[in-house]
Design an enzyme around this catalytic site. Structure first.
Site, PDB file in Angstrom:
ATOM      1  N   CYS A 121      -4.532  -3.524   3.439  1.00 46.38           N
ATOM      2  CA  CYS A 121      -4.256  -3.206   4.842  1.00 46.38           C
ATOM      3  C   CYS A 121      -5.446  -3.436   5.782  1.00 46.38           C
ATOM      4  O   CYS A 121      -5.755  -4.582   6.114  1.00 46.38           O
ATOM      5  CB  CYS A 121      -3.737  -1.770   4.934  1.00 46.38           C
ATOM      6  SG  CYS A 121      -2.787  -1.418   6.449  1.00 46.38           S
ATOM      7  N   LYS A 152      -9.417   1.075  -2.052  1.00 48.29           N
ATOM      8  CA  LYS A 152      -9.629   0.611  -0.676  1.00 48.29           C
ATOM      9  C   LYS A 152     -10.983   1.059  -0.142  1.00 48.29           C
ATOM     10  O   LYS A 152     -11.340   2.246  -0.232  1.00 48.29           O
ATOM     11  CB  LYS A 152      -8.493   1.155   0.196  1.00 48.29           C
ATOM     12  CG  LYS A 152      -8.507   0.681   1.645  1.00 48.29           C
ATOM     13  CD  LYS A 152      -7.313   1.288   2.381  1.00 48.29           C
ATOM     14  CE  LYS A 152      -7.230   0.825   3.824  1.00 48.29           C
ATOM     15  NZ  LYS A 152      -6.104   1.474   4.537  1.00 48.29           N
ATOM     16  N   GLU A 198       0.846  -1.186   0.000  1.00 52.82           N
ATOM     17  CA  GLU A 198       0.000   0.000   0.000  1.00 52.82           C
ATOM     18  C   GLU A 198       0.887   1.244   0.000  1.00 52.82           C
ATOM     19  O   GLU A 198       1.972   1.247   0.595  1.00 52.82           O
ATOM     20  CB  GLU A 198      -0.861  -0.047   1.258  1.00 52.82           C
ATOM     21  CG  GLU A 198      -1.701   1.164   1.562  1.00 52.82           C
ATOM     22  CD  GLU A 198      -2.388   1.049   2.923  1.00 52.82           C
ATOM     23  OE1 GLU A 198      -3.476   1.625   3.062  1.00 52.82           O
ATOM     24  OE2 GLU A 198      -1.839   0.392   3.841  1.00 52.82           O
TER      25      GLU A 198
END
Length: 260
Positions: A150, A112, A40
């Site tokens: 994440c 995300k 990320e």
């Protein structure tokens, strides 16, 4: 199939970050990997997300992504990396994973959806969540890869949706924020997502001090096949569709699951 995990210590120098990724991609390709995954915020990272992230954001056809595509093409390797993407909101960017094939063509992108508003962090102040919650899976070399970022790792339903969509390997590209028990949680959650979905999980992370490092490849039985430790670097490891099939036959959870 052989894949590579590229653990970075990205900073605010975008060109320097791109140069390291190019070097790691070359090394991964020489090692026989068909795909290299980076964390990320691979192209631009700070200890905390701030107003500079939307300032440096670019569209997916901008110079940064063009360079990532060129790296994939130059080294004949599929490449996945986290970028800061322009959004419709000038004060916010998307936290996006983008995947390129060995020909430089874009295979997939994922914005995300679970933003890190925890531990005193407020990612959503400067980052816009992706609008679509549909699982993003792409195929390369006969293997289906699912994309997660994440904090998504803490939401098991997303991993399950990727497995249901045919994923064999979940790429969890991360910059896991350090803190009490955070490394233990990172390792445990990667293993849990692998075991409960009978998939490989490749958790590729930024190195300390911005993150916890410990990029790992966990097999469908929860065995850690690779651990990069704390230093930046790139390592290769094999994944096997036969292993996925064998574990799913031993533990036929997808057939046995009762949803009602």
């Amino acid at each position: 199939m052989r894949i590579a995990l590229g653990q970075l210590e990205s900073g605010t120098d975008i060109q320097a970050n791109l140069a390291v990724m190019d070097r790691f991609a070359a090394e991964a390709s020489r090692g026989g990997a068909g795909l290299v995954a980076f964390p990320e915020y691979a192209t631009y990272e700070k200890k905390k997300v701030d107003a500079t992230f939307p300032e440096v954001a670019e569209p997916l056809d901008g110079p940064v992504c063009q360079e990532l595509a060129a790296t994939a093409r130059r080294h004949r390797i599929a490449l996945v990396a986290g970028v800061v993407e322009t959004s419709e909101d000038p004060g916010k960017a998307y936290n996006t994973l983008v995947a390129y094939g060995p020909d430089g063509g874009r295979l997939a992108f994922y914005r995300k959806i679970h933003l890190f508003d925890a531990q005193g962090f407020g990612e959503s102040t400067f980052i816009k969540p992706g609008a679509s919650t549909s699982p993003v899976v792409f195929e390369h070399g006969g293997v289906r890869f699912g994309l997660m970022t994440c904090y998504d790792l803490r939401f098991p339903e997303l991993a399950r949706s990727l497995a249901d969509a045919g994923g064999h390997v979940l790429l969890v590209c991360s910059s896991w924020v350090p803190g009490t028990h955070k490394t233990e949680q990172w390792l445990a959650l990667n293993a849990a997502r692998a075991i409960e979905n009978s998939v490989y999980v490749a958790g590729v992370c930024q190195a300390p001090p911005v993150s916890v490092g410990r990029s790992v490849l966990v097999d469908p039985m929860g065995v850690v096949e690779l651990d990069l430790g704390l230093d930046a670097g790139v390592r290769t490891v094999d994944v096997s569709l036969e292993t996925v099939a064998r574990v799913r036959e031993s533990f036929p959870m997808f057939r046995q699951r009762r949803l009602q």
